[in-house]
Design a protein around this motif. Structure first.
Motif, mmCIF file in Angstrom:
data_model
loop_
_atom_site.group_PDB
_atom_site.id
_atom_site.type_symbol
_atom_site.label_atom_id
_atom_site.label_comp_id
_atom_site.label_asym_id
_atom_site.label_seq_id
_atom_site.Cartn_x
_atom_site.Cartn_y
_atom_site.Cartn_z
ATOM 1 N N GLU A 5 43.401 33.651 47.505
ATOM 2 C CA GLU A 5 43.693 34.007 45.956
ATOM 3 C C GLU A 5 42.857 35.109 45.823
ATOM 4 O O GLU A 5 42.892 35.719 44.641
ATOM 5 C CB GLU A 5 42.962 32.642 45.705
ATOM 6 C CG GLU A 5 43.808 31.432 45.285
ATOM 7 C CD GLU A 5 44.973 31.889 44.282
ATOM 8 O OE1 GLU A 5 44.503 32.355 43.317
ATOM 9 O OE2 GLU A 5 46.153 31.552 44.564
ATOM 10 N N ASN A 6 41.761 35.629 46.570
ATOM 11 C CA ASN A 6 40.850 36.638 46.210
ATOM 12 C C ASN A 6 41.208 37.959 47.096
ATOM 13 O O ASN A 6 41.168 37.822 48.229
ATOM 14 C CB ASN A 6 39.390 36.251 46.305
ATOM 15 C CG ASN A 6 39.129 35.465 45.085
ATOM 16 O OD1 ASN A 6 38.983 35.666 44.118
ATOM 17 N ND2 ASN A 6 39.075 33.721 45.425
ATOM 18 N N LEU A 7 41.035 38.926 46.225
ATOM 19 C CA LEU A 7 41.548 40.239 46.896
ATOM 20 C C LEU A 7 40.235 40.742 47.889
ATOM 21 O O LEU A 7 40.408 41.570 48.355
ATOM 22 C CB LEU A 7 41.849 41.381 45.896
ATOM 23 C CG LEU A 7 43.086 41.111 45.365
ATOM 24 C CD1 LEU A 7 43.362 41.953 44.235
ATOM 25 C CD2 LEU A 7 44.370 40.636 46.269
ATOM 26 N N ARG A 8 39.023 40.180 47.523
ATOM 27 C CA ARG A 8 37.790 40.609 47.872
ATOM 28 C C ARG A 8 36.553 39.465 47.802
ATOM 29 O O ARG A 8 36.848 38.603 46.909
ATOM 30 C CB ARG A 8 37.388 41.782 47.065
ATOM 31 C CG ARG A 8 36.429 42.597 47.576
ATOM 32 C CD ARG A 8 36.405 43.278 48.962
ATOM 33 N NE ARG A 8 36.673 44.540 48.603
ATOM 34 C CZ ARG A 8 37.779 45.580 48.908
ATOM 35 N NH1 ARG A 8 38.915 44.608 49.020
ATOM 36 N NH2 ARG A 8 37.687 46.745 48.710
ATOM 37 N N THR C 199 43.012 42.318 50.255
ATOM 38 C CA THR C 199 43.790 41.061 50.737
ATOM 39 C C THR C 199 44.941 41.097 49.829
ATOM 40 O O THR C 199 44.567 40.802 48.452
ATOM 41 C CB THR C 199 42.982 39.839 50.876
ATOM 42 O OG1 THR C 199 41.727 40.037 51.407
ATOM 43 C CG2 THR C 199 43.721 38.730 51.521
ATOM 44 N N GLN C 201 47.702 39.269 47.252
ATOM 45 C CA GLN C 201 47.971 37.887 46.588
ATOM 46 C C GLN C 201 49.334 37.395 46.427
ATOM 47 O O GLN C 201 49.985 38.280 45.948
ATOM 48 C CB GLN C 201 46.865 37.901 45.624
ATOM 49 C CG GLN C 201 46.897 36.830 44.828
ATOM 50 C CD GLN C 201 46.586 37.054 43.197
ATOM 51 O OE1 GLN C 201 47.135 37.709 42.525
ATOM 52 N NE2 GLN C 201 45.387 36.460 43.029
#
Ligand SMILES: Cc1cc2nc3c(=O)[nH]c(=O)nc-3n(C[C@H](O)[C@H](O)[C@H](O)COP(=O)(O)OP(=O)(O)OC[C@H]3O[C@@H](n4cnc5c(N)ncnc54)[C@H](O)[C@@H]3O)c2cc1C
Ligand code: SF4
Lengths: 78, 328, 768
Positions: A5-8, C199, C201
């Motif tokens: 869910e989290n990019l970081r 990352t 999503q």
């Protein structure tokens, strides 16, 4: 699921990341939210600095970031 | 800033003598421009010669016109009743300069002779033509506030002085003195377009000369309009502005003086706009046509094309003000 | 202590004593926030321990139902000191024999240092110390990067000496903006690459969502870099006594600075005392000691004399942080009835040299059931970002809220109605469904015209709205209270007043709890010799400190009750303190004055410590901001005509200081939209406007009337209000400009050239 869910992640993990890496969330009095999504959103300002240099570059002249302030880097202290 | 000596002459004679003494000497009026440059290491005189006690600080009637001392404060110029009666565009320009503090300190002589506001000039890192270097950073760089006229180079500054524009439009002459004597230079001949030879200066004044007076001829019967386009209300520079003086015969414009500010390395007289006005009656359409004419020859840089539109508007609205029409 | 997780990242988080649901009023968490799961589902609190139950003291001393001072308009207790100059900010501190320090900085955005020659500087008059901050061979990564430092006996001599330091550089390739760094042909300037992907999503079924959509918008949105522009620049006065350092710092956290100085200097933290009595703005840029403080302390150590090192405006712009840029190429869909469907974004942004954007919670607030995102952090050769007032939110808000208006237009819905329809589930910390209609009514939203002001003439007016959220909340602060026999009360707490009024509210809550006037208590803060508190960031100061102050004062009061009770012949638990008296709860005549009560202490002093407990604070707030602008379509100039800010922050401690935060936040948001812009020359990578002349900031006359509707929610406890009000106005302004002109405004700042270009584009075929 949360990690996708989290990019970081600002979660700096004892034993994984260098003891000298710092970000805003470490210095404000706020209990880490049990939901990483919420916690990260609050404190992932994406600004990292090294406690030793007090800048965003480590003693080796390279940037301070969770992805690189880990074991293997010469200046890293675990 | 570099350490410097300070001279405080009591009269014109002492002042011009002090300018000739050994080392680099520069006059200081209100210091609003030169002190900032000195702090930023753009300018490094050995000696500052204060002109506030040496030069005339009065506004005196002469031959139907006015003689304005170089030491007159901008605030006093802005608030002078004779100036606003005879030369309303000068009052209008003066009241918009900088901030109240700058107007309280700044002088007429300092305003006319202030150095460029270009951010490359004002930052030490950029060794540009105006600082003795061999390039202008504007064309390939951040030129949103640079010139759209007179862009043949080598420098692409806009002349910073707000007062110079109406002075030129009203046909002012500048009295200039040095230890060797005095001369009068028409405002129209005072400011210089840059060349490789003269690029270190913006006007014809020699290093040992002082501007002592602005001499304004009788204005005659005219209509006046001044319009500045400014982003912020205060503490900011105009994006572009226009000053317009119209002489009428009946309903028809018989002669026009249109000078643009903040668009060129010198106060920019727009003969195109003047031609578009002469022979026309006062109307919004005439004003718009003058605006269009004014920018026809514009040659903007990569990022200041918008100033063409802004300038067009300034001219149109200045004419509308002269015509007594509502501008917005 | 920095809060390290004790478990690997995949595992659950540390337990939370506060608990998002454990706040008074039991506010459930806000849904749909940023990257939280779709549909605003409540987090499950995976692995979270239940919040620690409040102690008996906390149960006995909730926030008073009928407060005397809380929530009223209390003037700052140090206001007179500030306006008369008695208040000493760091730069006002002078110590015997003090030197002035200065940092020699790189003029180039990227270079290798070939040599540094300090010899001329060391010989210059008055110079007492100089050293290389970086050694030859090292690289400078941005203009303003530190190279060397010097200290001399006057400020002027220090500046002169600094210019005598000769540094030879070998210029290296640099990037002045994201485009240059993202160019596939660009040289590698940053170890590991000039960009770094986040990352990905992928939630829901993005394509299915687009298929349901009646309208799809594809566009790119962007917010630029601005700097913090603290009026008080970063500053330190350092003084050593043997191996012990006292440092007066302009800092948002005395304890973080203590640790930073200790680790930066390699000395025991116990040897460092940091003092910050008065502070003139930090906005996130002063949460770390910073290289500047370490350098000042080091110069002092070398010279064996106190050193003052204050940065100038240019250094502030170049090297004390900035708000990262954020851009997103967006594809978003909406059904015919105005329901959001899918949101796809490829975002990027830069936090300068080696730093990214941080979290960018897009889509902001509103519920898109299907979302797909990629992100790229881009590194350029500029000063590195530092947290800036609500990090990530102003950017995310703009990127989303401007799109929201465009989507609303597609389905011909009013923007307020459209927002309400797609707002997350209503909870006390996310009241959009209430604030939007209420604000619309107060603002006269019914007078809004459809996109494009139809009135003739060059001045077009328009309305805009935008909403925001923020966390706030607190924990952990400790405090100490002394009640002396003469009636004096001192409350000590190692928090700091960063200009927000913390000193005043520390005194206010102490006075409220003890039933005294605010003038009867002394608040002592801003010193590492006082009990521990956190840095002032994240809107956590009031919610962390106020519960601690309340409970510490209560504990001291209970101790006084024990002393007084026998003299009144009652038991201590029957006593209360109101109106400067201690008396039996139901019989105000049966009691003594505060002074007389304290006399019972004799030679004693009541001296107690206590700390923050759950129950008096909570997290998350919401707000909405409305604005009306006038756009001159012939010059591109935007003027903001009026602003309405609706904000909640839980319990309002001091209405005046609270409103003050909202005014300040709103004005910075307006500056972000219209004026501020850090401009790097695209060729040389050097900043062209490192001052306050060409780096524009609103002046008094540019700021319109700002109406504030402060939503009291005393039942939630203190939440914090430093950041939320600065999030949304910029988006509201952009929306108002679009409403006025009909032209699409998709990037900041809204300088005339951009407005004129958008209008041209609109005329040339339309952007809607
Ligand atoms: C934020 C900001 C906004 C501003 N906006 C405007 C604006 O809108 N319009 C505008 O016109 N200006 C503007 N200024 C500039 C300001 O008006 C001028 O700096 C001021 O008028 C200069 O007057 P002074 O007497 O202080 O000049 P000084 O700084 O004393 O002198 C300026 C220069 O003229 C020379 N000089 C002074 N007197 C004489 C003389 N008698 N003979 C020959 N040379 C002389 C000096 O040597 C120096 O080089 C702005 C400045 C700032 C900082
Ligand atoms: S830069 Fe090196 S020393 Fe500093 S935090 Fe990162 S790994 Fe640790």
């Amino acid at each position: 699921m949360e990690t996708e869910e989290n990019l970081r992640s600002t979660r700096i993990v004892f034993g994984v990341h260098c003891l000298k890496i710092r970000h805003k969330g470490m210095y404000v009095s706020y209990e880490p939210d049990p939901d990483p999504a919420v916690y990260n959103e609050l404190f992932d300002s994406g600004s990292y600095w090294c406690a030793q240099t007090q800048t965003s570059f480590g003693p080796d002249g390279q940037p301070v970031r969770p992805d690189i302030c880990q074991g293997g880097r010469t200046c890293c202290a675990l | 800033m570099k350490a410097f000596a300070y001279v405080n002459p009591a009269n014109e004679k002492e002042a011009v003598a002090a300018l000739r003494d050994a080392g680099v000497a520069m006059p200081i009026g209100g210091g609003q421009d030169i002190l900032a440059r000195m702090k930023d290491y753009i300018t490094a005189p050995d000696r500052l010669v204060n002109i506030k006690n040496a030069l005339d600080a009065t506004i005196t009637p002469v031959a139907g016109g006015l003689r304005i001392g170089a030491a007159v404060k901008i605030v006093d110029l802005a608030e002078n009743a004779q100036v606003s009666r005879l030369y309303p565009n000068i009052s209008a320009a003066a009241i918009e300069v900088g901030t109240p503090q700058i107007r309280n300190q700044g002088t007429v002589g300092g305003n006319i002779n202030q150095r460029p506001r270009c951010w490359y000039f004002k930052n030490e890192e950029f060794l540009c033509y105006k600082k003795g270097g061999n390039r202008c950073f504007a064309p390939a760089g951040e030129n949103q506030y640079h010139a759209i006229f007179g862009n043949d180079g080598p420098s692409h500054i806009v002349h910073p002085s707000s007062l110079a524009v109406p002075f030129l439009a009203y046909g002012a002459k500048f009295r200039v003195v040095s230890a060797s004597g005095e001369r009068e230079v028409a405002a129209a001949n005072f400011f210089t377009l840059p060349t490789l030879q003269n690029v270190l200066k913006e006007n014809v004044l020699a290093d040992d000369e002082l501007l002592t007076h602005v001499i304004l001829p009788a204005p005659g019967t005219a209509r006046h309009g001044h319009y500045e386009v400014r982003y912020k209300e205060s503490h900011d520079w105009p994006l572009a502005f226009a000053t317009v003086i119209l002489k009428m015969s009946g309903q028809t414009i018989s002669s026009a003086s249109v000078v643009l500010g903040a668009v060129a390395p010198i106060p920019w007289r727009s003969e195109e706009a003047e031609r578009a006005l002469v022979g026309k009656t006062l109307s919004e359409a005439t004003a718009a046509a003058a605006g269009e004419a004014a920018v026809r020859g514009a040659a903007p840089l990569s990022r200041n094309g918008y100033k063409v539109q802004v300038t067009k508007t300034a001219v149109k609205r200045a004419v509308m003000r002269a015509a007594g029409l509502r501008t917005v | 202590m920095p809060n390290f997780d004790q478990q690997p990242p995949a595992g659950g988080g540390a337990p939370t004593p506060q608990g998002r649901g454990g706040a008074p009023g039991g506010a459930p968490p806000a849904g749909g926030r940023g990257a939280a799961p779709a549909g605003g589902a409540a987090p499950q609190g995976r692995g979270a321990a239940p919040p620690a139950p409040p102690s008996a003291l906390a149960l006995k001393y909730p926030w008073p139902a009928k407060p005397v001072l809380l929530g009223t308009r209390v003037k700052r207790i140090d206001g007179p000191d500030k306006v008369t100059g008695r208040a000493k900010y760091t730069h006002d501190i002078n110590r015997p024999g003090m030197l002035y320090g200065r940092i020699i900085r790189s003029p180039l955005p990227h270079a290798r240092i070939v040599s540094i020659d300090l010899s001329a500087a060391l010989k210059a008059p008055g110079v007492k110390a100089a050293y290389n901050v970086k050694e030859p061979g090292a690289q400078v990564m941005y203009q303003g990067d530190t190279v060397a430092a010097v200290a001399a006996d006057t400020e002027e001599r220090t500046k002169d000496a600094a210019r005598l330091v000769k540094v030879e550089y070998e210029a290296l390739p640099h990037f002045a903006n994201e485009e240059q760094a993202m160019d596939p042909d660009a040289p590698v300037v940053f170890m590991g690459g000039n960009t770094r992907p986040g990352t990905a999503q992928d939630v829901g079924d993005i394509e299915a969502g687009f298929k349901q959509s009646a309208h799809i918008i594809e566009a790119t949105y962007y917010t630029h870099v601005i700097t913090h522009v603290c009026l008080e620049s970063h500053s330190i006065v350092a003084e050593w006594e043997g191996d012990k350092l006292t440092a007066w710092c302009s800092t948002q956290g005395v304890f973080p600075s203590q640790q930073g100085l200790a680790m930066g200097l390699g000395i025991p933290a116990a040897n460092v005392r940091v003092i910050t009595q008065y502070m003139g703005g930090g906005f996130g840029s002063k949460l770390q000691a910073g290289a500047e403080a370490v350098i000042g302390a080091k110069l002092s150590q070398m010279a064996k004399l106190p050193v003052k090192l204050t940065l100038d405006r240019k250094e502030e712009h170049l090297d004390t942080g900035n708000r990262p840029s954020a851009g997103a190429k967006v594809k978003a869909g909406v059904t015919a009835d105005g329901t959001l469907t899918s949101y796809q974004a490829d975002s990027w942004g830069t936090g300068g040299a080696g730093q990214g954007v941080g979290n960018l919670p897009i889509p902001y607030i509103y519920t898109f059931p299907n979302r797909k995102r990629t992100h790229k952090d881009v590194y350029i050769n500029s000063g590195t970002q530092r947290p800036m007032r609500a990090p990530g939110h102003p950017q995310a808000c703009f990127l989303t809220e401007v799109l929201m208006d465009e989507l609303a237009d597609r389905v011909k819905m009013d923007p307020v109605e459209f927002r309400i329809k797609n707002a997350p589930v209503q909870v006390p910390s996310a009241m959009y469904r209430t604030y939007l209609p209420e604000g619309a009514k107060l603002f006269g939203w019914d007078k809004r015209h459809a996109t494009g002001d139809p009135t003739p003439g060059p001045i077009k007016t328009g309305f805009g709205v935008s909403v925001h959220t923020w966390g706030g909340g607190g924990s952990g602060t400790q405090a100490h209270c002394d009640i002396m026999a003469d009636g004096t009360v001192v409350m000590k707490c190692g928090t700091q007043d960063i200009g927000t009024g913390t000193r005043t509210i520390v005194a206010l809550v102490t006075a409220e709890t003890l039933g005294l006037p605010i003038t009867a208590v002394r608040a002592e803060i801003g010193d590492t010799n006082y009990p521990r508190s956190g840095g002032s960031g994240g809107s956590t100061t009031a919610p962390s400190a106020m519960p601690a102050i309340r409970l510490t004062a209560a504990k001291a009061l209970e101790a006084l009750f024990v002393k007084v009770a026998p003299t009144l012949g009652v038991s201590a638990d029957t006593l209360v303190a109101t109106n400067g008296r201690i008396h039996v709860k139901d019989d105000p005549t049966k009691g003594v004055t505060w002074k007389d009560a304290c006399k019972t202490l004799g030679a004693d002093t009541i001296s107690v410590d206590h700390m923050w407990e759950a129950g008096l604070s909570s997290v998350n707030s919401s707000g909405a901001q409305f604005t009306e602008v006038a756009v001159d379509i012939e010059t591109g100039i935007v003027k903001v005509k009026r602003i309405l800010a609706i904000q909640d922050c839980g319990l309002v401690v001091d209405r005046l200081t609270c409103e003050s935060q909202i005014y300040g936040g709103v004005i910075s948001s307006m500056n972000f939209a219209l004026y501020e812009d850090r401009i790097l020359d695209r060729v040389t990578g050097q900043m062209v406007n490192p001052n306050m002349e060409m780096y524009l900031l609103a002046g008094m006359s540019d700021i319109p009337k700002i109406d504030i509707i402060l939503k009291d929610m005393p039942e939630r406890g203190v939440v914090g209000v430093g950041e939320p009000p600065t999030v949304s106005l910029s988006a509201a302004i952009a929306n108002a400009v679009r409403n006025a002109t009909g032209a699409a405004i998709r990037s900041l700042p809204l300088h005339p050239h951009k407005i004129l270009a958008a209008i041209e584009q609109q005329k040339a075929g339309g952007t809607l």
